[in-house]
Design an enzyme around this catalytic site. Structure first.
Site, short mmCIF file in Angstrom:
data_model
loop_
_atom_site.label_atom_id
_atom_site.label_comp_id
_atom_site.label_asym_id
_atom_site.label_seq_id
_atom_site.Cartn_x
_atom_site.Cartn_y
_atom_site.Cartn_z
N LYS A 35 -2.08 22.11 93.21
CA LYS A 35 -2.54 23.19 94.00
C LYS A 35 -2.82 24.45 93.54
O LYS A 35 -2.25 24.81 92.51
CB LYS A 35 -1.58 22.94 95.29
CG LYS A 35 -0.49 23.54 94.87
CD LYS A 35 0.85 23.10 95.76
CE LYS A 35 2.02 23.71 95.55
NZ LYS A 35 3.17 23.05 96.38
N ARG A 133 8.21 23.71 108.22
CA ARG A 133 6.52 24.00 107.89
C ARG A 133 5.68 22.98 108.39
O ARG A 133 5.08 23.57 109.52
CB ARG A 133 6.51 23.98 106.43
CG ARG A 133 5.09 24.40 105.92
CD ARG A 133 5.33 24.66 104.46
NE ARG A 133 5.25 23.41 103.50
CZ ARG A 133 5.21 23.52 102.16
NH1 ARG A 133 5.01 24.47 101.65
NH2 ARG A 133 5.24 22.31 101.43
N HIS A 162 9.71 17.30 102.54
CA HIS A 162 9.63 18.40 101.49
C HIS A 162 10.83 19.15 101.46
O HIS A 162 11.61 19.36 102.74
CB HIS A 162 8.55 19.38 101.57
CG HIS A 162 8.39 20.21 100.29
ND1 HIS A 162 8.20 19.90 99.28
CD2 HIS A 162 8.00 21.60 100.54
CE1 HIS A 162 7.84 20.90 98.43
NE2 HIS A 162 7.92 22.03 99.26
N ARG A 219 7.16 14.43 93.21
CA ARG A 219 6.03 15.36 93.08
C ARG A 219 6.55 16.63 92.43
O ARG A 219 6.43 17.72 92.79
CB ARG A 219 5.64 15.82 94.61
CG ARG A 219 5.21 14.54 95.60
CD ARG A 219 4.90 15.05 96.67
NE ARG A 219 5.92 16.03 97.23
CZ ARG A 219 6.74 15.98 98.32
NH1 ARG A 219 6.78 14.74 99.10
NH2 ARG A 219 7.50 16.67 98.88
N TYR A 265 -2.13 57.28 85.55
CA TYR A 265 -2.15 57.66 86.76
C TYR A 265 -0.87 58.29 87.55
O TYR A 265 -0.07 57.65 87.34
CB TYR A 265 -2.66 56.73 87.93
CG TYR A 265 -4.15 56.16 87.67
CD1 TYR A 265 -5.02 57.20 87.58
CD2 TYR A 265 -4.37 55.03 87.36
CE1 TYR A 265 -6.45 56.86 87.61
CE2 TYR A 265 -5.92 54.57 87.24
CZ TYR A 265 -6.77 55.43 87.12
OH TYR A 265 -7.99 55.09 87.06
N CYS A 312 -3.18 50.28 85.23
CA CYS A 312 -4.46 50.52 85.94
C CYS A 312 -4.98 49.17 86.53
O CYS A 312 -4.43 48.15 85.93
CB CYS A 312 -5.36 51.32 85.04
SG CYS A 312 -4.96 52.62 84.29
N MET A 313 -6.39 49.28 86.83
CA MET A 313 -6.86 48.06 87.47
C MET A 313 -7.26 47.14 86.26
O MET A 313 -7.08 45.92 86.26
CB MET A 313 -8.10 48.31 88.28
CG MET A 313 -8.67 47.06 89.14
SD MET A 313 -10.04 47.53 89.80
CE MET A 313 -9.39 48.62 91.09
N ASP A 314 -7.56 47.88 85.17
CA ASP A 314 -8.15 47.01 84.02
C ASP A 314 -7.51 47.28 82.51
O ASP A 314 -8.07 46.67 81.88
CB ASP A 314 -9.54 47.41 83.85
CG ASP A 314 -10.49 47.54 85.18
OD1 ASP A 314 -10.50 46.53 85.87
OD2 ASP A 314 -10.92 48.59 85.16
C1 LIG Z 1 4.23 22.68 95.75
C2 LIG Z 1 4.65 21.28 96.30
C3 LIG Z 1 5.32 20.35 95.59
C4 LIG Z 1 5.74 20.76 94.10
O1 LIG Z 1 6.72 21.74 94.03
P1 LIG Z 1 7.44 22.23 92.68
O2 LIG Z 1 8.56 23.14 93.07
O3 LIG Z 1 6.19 22.88 91.95
O4 LIG Z 1 7.86 20.98 92.03
C5 LIG Z 1 5.83 19.07 96.09
N1 LIG Z 1 5.48 18.84 97.34
C6 LIG Z 1 4.61 19.65 98.17
C7 LIG Z 1 4.43 19.11 99.43
C8 LIG Z 1 4.29 20.94 97.89
O5 LIG Z 1 3.54 21.61 98.58
#
Ligand SMILES: *Cc1c(COP(=O)(O)O)cnc(C)c1O
Length: 371
Positions: A35, A133, A162, A219, A265, A312-314
């Site tokens: 993601k 969540r 999660h 995951r 700045y 700065c920005m850049d």
């Molecule tokens: C982001 C996410 C993960 C991974 O989390 P990490 O800390 O990067 O391992 C796993 N499951 C879900 C649903 C997530 O949103």
């Protein structure tokens, strides 16, 4: 095209990290979260490397990210973590994305699309074990479970949850979450359970937790990208995992300034003696955060030099002291140069944030280069 500032992503180290995690997971499936542009490292190239290295599933946050992956030829299963939006259902089904359903209401919406299309689809159900969540509360979870199990258009593929506090050692919150998830697993008859992929473990669970949390799929995202502190890993093999990102730029201007000269700045820095100043062409417009003004540092020729004045920005300025600096020479802002290293943890500490946010923040203006 010449770029004075770029992010190098080390795909060899990445595939080594993946191999290490796979070995640790054993028969547990490996879902790699990609993601947010693969934590800022580039959605498509990272996903292609993951597919080539035997990752079983990719995890994205939205339908949009999943569609992009399919359009770039990714064939392995893709699971969308985020909540389902009704207008996305058709694309989810057309692009063969797996998604999570967290209410009977959403299940009915999906079902009506499936009927129109004459299709069935794989779904995952999420149970909220303590993150608050998304996901069904454990007591109402069974309404959704029973509904999905009796409708033939759904193939119940996974049940997920999660962790909220997996990075902390011996977290009571995590133990409670595990207990709730285990209780759900226990209550599902063996005959039904056999074909369901249970998944709850993230990076923190792999590093800190017991392998009993791995279930049928894990995951870990940050761990695969080398953004976790693996020195504390229970499984020693995970301690070999390394970061894969180096952020580089090239000195664009060099001059000597006199004692008393204010820099950038607001003149938030004043030279206390004559010093050499190197200008580096990256700023908060690239995601190098302004909060690092007078706090961050860069590596040039393997040595550390402080950033002085407001970013700065850049671009920003570096105090070279009496050392020389040359236009065009490489400056490392994140990662290793020689025996010195600036880690994402260091920048995160300076900014009071998490290493993931540091890498995610680099904007599209910084090209990702794969080595
Ligand atoms: C982001 C996410 C993960 C991974 O989390 P990490 O800390 O990067 O391992 C796993 N499951 C879900 C649903 C997530 O949103």
């Amino acid at each position: 095209m010449y770029y004075p500032t770029w992010m190098e992503v080390d795909l060899r180290q990445f595939s080594e990290n993946l191999r290490t995690i796979k070995a640790c997971l054993g028969s547990t499936l490996f879902c790699l979260p990609v993601k947010a542009n693969a934590y800022g490292m580039g959605l498509v190239p990272i996903s292609q490397a993951a597919e080539k290295n035997g990752v079983d599933y990719l995890g994205v946050s939205s339908c949009q990210e999943g569609v992009l992956l399919r359009e770039h030829g990714i064939r392995i299963p893709i699971l969308v973590f985020g909540a389902l939006h009704e207008p996305e259902i058709e694309a989810m089904l057309a692009y063969n994305l797996e998604f999570t359903i967290s209410s009977v209401f959403k299940a009915k919406q999906v079902q009506s699309h499936l009927q129109q299309m004459g299709k069935s689809c794989a779904v995952h159900l999420e149970v909220d074990t303590g993150m608050q969540r998304t996901g069904m509360q454990p007591d109402t979870f069974w309404d959704l479970y029973n509904y999905v199990q009796k409708e033939p258009c759904f193939v119940l593929t996974g049940i997920s949850s999660h962790f909220a506090m997996s990075e902390e050692p011996d977290s009571v919150v995590m133990k409670n979450q595990v207990a709730i998830f285990d209780e759900i697993r226990r209550r599902i008859p063996d005959k039904e359970k056999k074909s369901i992929i249970f998944h709850i473990a993230n990076s923190g669970a792999l590093v800190r937790g017991s392998s009993s949390t791995f279930c049928q799929m894990a995951r870990p995202g940050g761990l695969a990208f080398g953004l976790m502190d693996t020195a504390v890993a229970v499984a020693k093999s995970l301690r070999t995992i390394r970061p894969i990102v180096t952020l580089k730029s090239r000195v664009s201007f060099v001059k000597t300034i006199p004692k008393g000269a204010g820099v950038s700045y607001g003149h938030t820095y004043t030279a206390s003696r004559e010093i050499r100043i190197a200008t580096v062409p990256i700023g908060y417009g690239d995601g190098y955060r302004r909060g690092l003004s007078n706090r961050g540092s860069v590596l040039i020729r393997g040595k550390r030099f402080p950033i002085v004045g407001t970013i700065c920005m850049d671009q920003f300025m570096v105090d070279m002291g009496d050392e020389p600096a040359y236009v065009g020479e490489e400056a490392v802002l994140l990662g290793r140069q020689g025996s010195e290293e600036i880690s994402a943890f260091e920048l995160a500490d300076l900014l009071g944030t998490h290493p993931y946010e540091i890498i995610c923040a680099f904007t599209a203006r910084v090209p990702r280069v794969y080595v």
